[in-house]
Design a protein around this motif. Structure first.
Motif, PDB file in Angstrom:
ATOM      1  N   UNK A 130     -38.939 -49.868  22.276  1.00 32.41           N
ATOM      2  CA  UNK A 130     -39.044 -50.790  21.135  1.00 32.41           C
ATOM      3  C   UNK A 130     -38.365 -50.191  19.915  1.00 32.41           C
ATOM      4  N   UNK A 131     -38.512 -48.874  19.725  1.00 31.72           N
ATOM      5  CA  UNK A 131     -37.821 -48.216  18.619  1.00 31.72           C
ATOM      6  C   UNK A 131     -36.318 -48.321  18.755  1.00 31.72           C
ATOM      7  N   UNK A 132     -35.823 -48.150  19.992  1.00 32.13           N
ATOM      8  CA  UNK A 132     -34.389 -48.293  20.222  1.00 32.13           C
ATOM      9  C   UNK A 132     -33.904 -49.702  19.927  1.00 32.13           C
ATOM     10  N   UNK A 133     -34.700 -50.701  20.346  1.00 35.17           N
ATOM     11  CA  UNK A 133     -34.332 -52.094  20.073  1.00 35.17           C
ATOM     12  C   UNK A 133     -34.304 -52.354  18.571  1.00 35.17           C
ATOM     13  N   UNK A 134     -35.253 -51.749  17.844  1.00 36.87           N
ATOM     14  CA  UNK A 134     -35.270 -51.950  16.385  1.00 36.87           C
ATOM     15  C   UNK A 134     -33.991 -51.412  15.750  1.00 36.87           C
ATOM     16  N   UNK A 135     -33.481 -50.292  16.251  1.00 32.64           N
ATOM     17  CA  UNK A 135     -32.225 -49.746  15.731  1.00 32.64           C
ATOM     18  C   UNK A 135     -31.059 -50.651  16.095  1.00 32.64           C
ATOM     19  N   UNK A 139     -32.880 -52.944  12.485  1.00 31.00           N
ATOM     20  CA  UNK A 139     -34.231 -52.854  11.913  1.00 31.00           C
ATOM     21  C   UNK A 139     -34.835 -54.223  11.626  1.00 31.00           C
ATOM     22  N   UNK A 140     -34.795 -55.074  12.636  1.00 27.04           N
ATOM     23  CA  UNK A 140     -35.478 -56.355  12.521  1.00 27.04           C
ATOM     24  C   UNK A 140     -36.942 -56.087  12.168  1.00 27.04           C
ATOM     25  N   UNK A 141     -37.459 -56.673  11.079  1.00 28.54           N
ATOM     26  CA  UNK A 141     -38.809 -56.311  10.613  1.00 28.54           C
ATOM     27  C   UNK A 141     -39.910 -56.621  11.614  1.00 28.54           C
ATOM     28  N   UNK A 142     -39.734 -57.644  12.442  1.00 27.58           N
ATOM     29  CA  UNK A 142     -40.746 -57.977  13.439  1.00 27.58           C
ATOM     30  C   UNK A 142     -40.791 -56.914  14.539  1.00 27.58           C
ATOM     31  N   UNK A 143     -39.631 -56.452  14.940  1.00 31.26           N
ATOM     32  CA  UNK A 143     -39.579 -55.419  15.980  1.00 31.26           C
ATOM     33  C   UNK A 143     -40.078 -54.083  15.427  1.00 31.26           C
ATOM     34  N   UNK A 144     -39.762 -53.803  14.172  1.00 25.49           N
ATOM     35  CA  UNK A 144     -40.265 -52.579  13.535  1.00 25.49           C
ATOM     36  C   UNK A 144     -41.793 -52.595  13.477  1.00 25.49           C
ATOM     37  N   UNK A 145     -42.367 -53.762  13.171  1.00 22.92           N
ATOM     38  CA  UNK A 145     -43.832 -53.881  13.155  1.00 22.92           C
ATOM     39  C   UNK A 145     -44.422 -53.621  14.539  1.00 22.92           C
ATOM     40  N   UNK A 148     -44.414 -49.928  15.329  1.00 24.52           N
ATOM     41  CA  UNK A 148     -45.519 -49.207  14.695  1.00 24.52           C
ATOM     42  C   UNK A 148     -46.827 -49.418  15.436  1.00 24.52           C
ATOM     43  N   UNK A 149     -47.109 -50.652  15.851  1.00 22.96           N
ATOM     44  CA  UNK A 149     -48.410 -50.990  16.413  1.00 22.96           C
ATOM     45  C   UNK A 149     -48.675 -50.314  17.756  1.00 22.96           C
ATOM     46  N   UNK A 150     -47.629 -49.833  18.430  1.00 20.00           N
ATOM     47  CA  UNK A 150     -47.855 -49.132  19.695  1.00 20.00           C
ATOM     48  C   UNK A 150     -48.670 -47.858  19.465  1.00 20.00           C
ATOM     49  N   UNK A 151     -48.417 -47.160  18.357  1.00 17.57           N
ATOM     50  CA  UNK A 151     -49.137 -45.914  18.083  1.00 17.57           C
ATOM     51  C   UNK A 151     -50.644 -46.142  17.939  1.00 17.57           C
ATOM     52  N   UNK A 198     -47.222 -56.931   5.478  1.00 22.53           N
ATOM     53  CA  UNK A 198     -47.027 -56.610   4.062  1.00 22.53           C
ATOM     54  C   UNK A 198     -45.822 -55.680   3.903  1.00 22.53           C
ATOM     55  N   UNK A 199     -45.767 -54.669   4.748  1.00 23.43           N
ATOM     56  CA  UNK A 199     -44.633 -53.736   4.688  1.00 23.43           C
ATOM     57  C   UNK A 199     -43.330 -54.445   5.011  1.00 23.43           C
ATOM     58  N   UNK A 200     -43.375 -55.348   5.997  1.00 23.68           N
ATOM     59  CA  UNK A 200     -42.167 -56.076   6.373  1.00 23.68           C
ATOM     60  C   UNK A 200     -41.674 -57.027   5.307  1.00 23.68           C
ATOM     61  N   UNK A 201     -42.561 -57.399   4.389  1.00 21.26           N
ATOM     62  CA  UNK A 201     -42.166 -58.279   3.286  1.00 21.26           C
ATOM     63  C   UNK A 201     -41.780 -57.506   2.040  1.00 21.26           C
ATOM     64  N   UNK A 202     -42.123 -56.208   2.002  1.00 19.12           N
ATOM     65  CA  UNK A 202     -41.934 -55.404   0.799  1.00 19.12           C
ATOM     66  C   UNK A 202     -40.593 -54.705   0.734  1.00 19.12           C
ATOM     67  N   UNK A 203     -40.477 -53.773  -0.192  1.00 14.96           N
ATOM     68  CA  UNK A 203     -39.176 -53.142  -0.459  1.00 14.96           C
ATOM     69  C   UNK A 203     -38.799 -52.025   0.509  1.00 14.96           C
ATOM     70  N   UNK A 204     -39.764 -51.496   1.265  1.00 13.99           N
ATOM     71  CA  UNK A 204     -39.484 -50.350   2.132  1.00 13.99           C
ATOM     72  C   UNK A 204     -39.081 -50.835   3.522  1.00 13.99           C
ATOM     73  N   UNK A 205     -37.830 -51.223   3.643  1.00 13.47           N
ATOM     74  CA  UNK A 205     -37.352 -51.835   4.879  1.00 13.47           C
ATOM     75  C   UNK A 205     -36.794 -50.835   5.883  1.00 13.47           C
ATOM     76  N   UNK A 206     -36.551 -49.621   5.461  1.00 13.36           N
ATOM     77  CA  UNK A 206     -35.941 -48.632   6.350  1.00 13.36           C
ATOM     78  C   UNK A 206     -34.457 -48.475   6.124  1.00 13.36           C
ATOM     79  N   UNK A 207     -33.840 -49.488   5.521  1.00 14.37           N
ATOM     80  CA  UNK A 207     -32.410 -49.428   5.213  1.00 14.37           C
ATOM     81  C   UNK A 207     -32.123 -50.484   4.139  1.00 14.37           C
TER      82      UNK A 207
END
Length: 308
Positions: A130-135, A139-145, A148-151, A198-207
């Motif tokens: 999933x991390x690879x797919x996000x890259x 960095x699609x915000x849904x895939x990034x979320x 994270x949730x796997x952890x 909330x994170x996916x809507x905010x300023x910290x997008x990863x890029x």
């Protein structure tokens, strides 16, 4: 379990498994703790990747660049941070495999522990993919979320495994305590899931060039806060219920710790919101989220059996 039965089971251990020393339940729990700590660590380093804008520090996957599996100097600090997070993922994977081996070698066999350890170990490659797919999706915000949730899922599985490894019988617990413990689990998971939105809507997008999930940041943050208030109410009810009913001392302590962590997490959350989301506070907030998941899972695992 008689000695004869234990010996008979061990006689079926051949080949590779003979190389793994037969562990005690204390060893199983220690490896479980190592896995929990490692997964909370990957939450923190993953947060650091996102908060420093290093999500595409390695612009491709599974290699870092088209020409190399490791970052080069042109990628700068962002490449180093992203690559460091990937390397920690290998460490988490090794710990998960060793935990699985320990559980599989434990005698007498515990099918419940084996299933939980296996599911937790399989979560590591799932998270990597999933991390690879996000890259690969920028960095699609849904895939990034989802990444994270796997952890938290792995942390839940591992803590559940440790709680089930106990040797003493579970105490009988009043229905109200069991219901409130279950409600705490639901509320914590809802709060964590909404936190990713909330994170996916905010300023910290990863890029800097990554899009957001489309939610209104104020609205989704308010919804997240409302769920947190509900969680606090349920947990306060749990703490009171564990003290006025015949409940185990372990559950009373865990409920108190859960409430304390929620209050601390809430204080950090409100502070970061009203101070413009400084990345240091956001990182602490993510760390506390991992701890909160572990605590609420322990509470649920200690809820005991229905009182007769």
């Amino acid at each position: 379990m008689t000695t004869e039965t234990t010996v008979r089971e061990d006689e079926g251990v051949t080949g590779f498994w003979r190389l793994v020393p037969e562990p005690s339940l204390d060893v199983v729990r220690r490896w479980g703790w190592a896995s929990v700590v490692a997964n909370i660590g990957i939450v923190v380093t993953g947060g650091l990747v996102r908060l420093t804008g290093s999500g595409l520090g390695c612009p491709t996957w599974p290699s870092c660049t088209d020409a190399s599996y490791v970052p080069h100097s042109a990628l700068g600090i962002h490449g180093a941070i992203e690559f460091g997070n990937r390397m920690l993922g290998f460490v988490v994977g090794v710990i998960a495999i060793l935990t699985w081996l320990v559980v599989m070698r434990y005698r007498p066999r515990r099918t419940d522990l084996r299933r939980l350890a296996t599911a937790a170990a399989l979560g590591i490659p799932l998270q990597a993919v999933i991390g690879g797919i996000s890259v690969l999706t920028g960095l699609n915000p849904w895939i990034v979320s989802a990444h994270f949730l796997v952890s938290p899922i792995i942390i839940t599985l591992t803590v559940s495994m440790m709680r089930r490894s106990r040797t003493s019988p579970y105490p009988h617990t009043p229905p109200v305590v069991r219901a409130l413990a279950t409600a705490c689990v639901v509320a914590v998971w809802l709060a964590v899931a909404l936190g990713t939105l909330v994170t996916g809507a905010g300023p910290h997008s990863g890029d800097p060039d990554t899009g957001r999930n489309g939610f209104d940041e104020t609205v989704i943050s308010q919804l997240h806060a409302d769920v947190v208030f509900g969680l606090l109410g349920v947990t306060i009810g749990l703490v009171i219920a564990t003290r006025v009913t015949a409940t185990s001392r372990a559950l009373r302590k865990l409920a108190a710790w859960l409430l304390a962590m929620e209050l601390l997490q809430g204080a950090v959350g409100f502070t970061q919101y009203f101070t413009g989301l400084p990345w240091g506070l956001v990182l602490i907030h993510m760390f506390f989220a991992g701890v909160l998941i572990a605590l609420v899972t322990a509470v649920y695992g200690e809820r005991g059996t229905p009182a007769t």
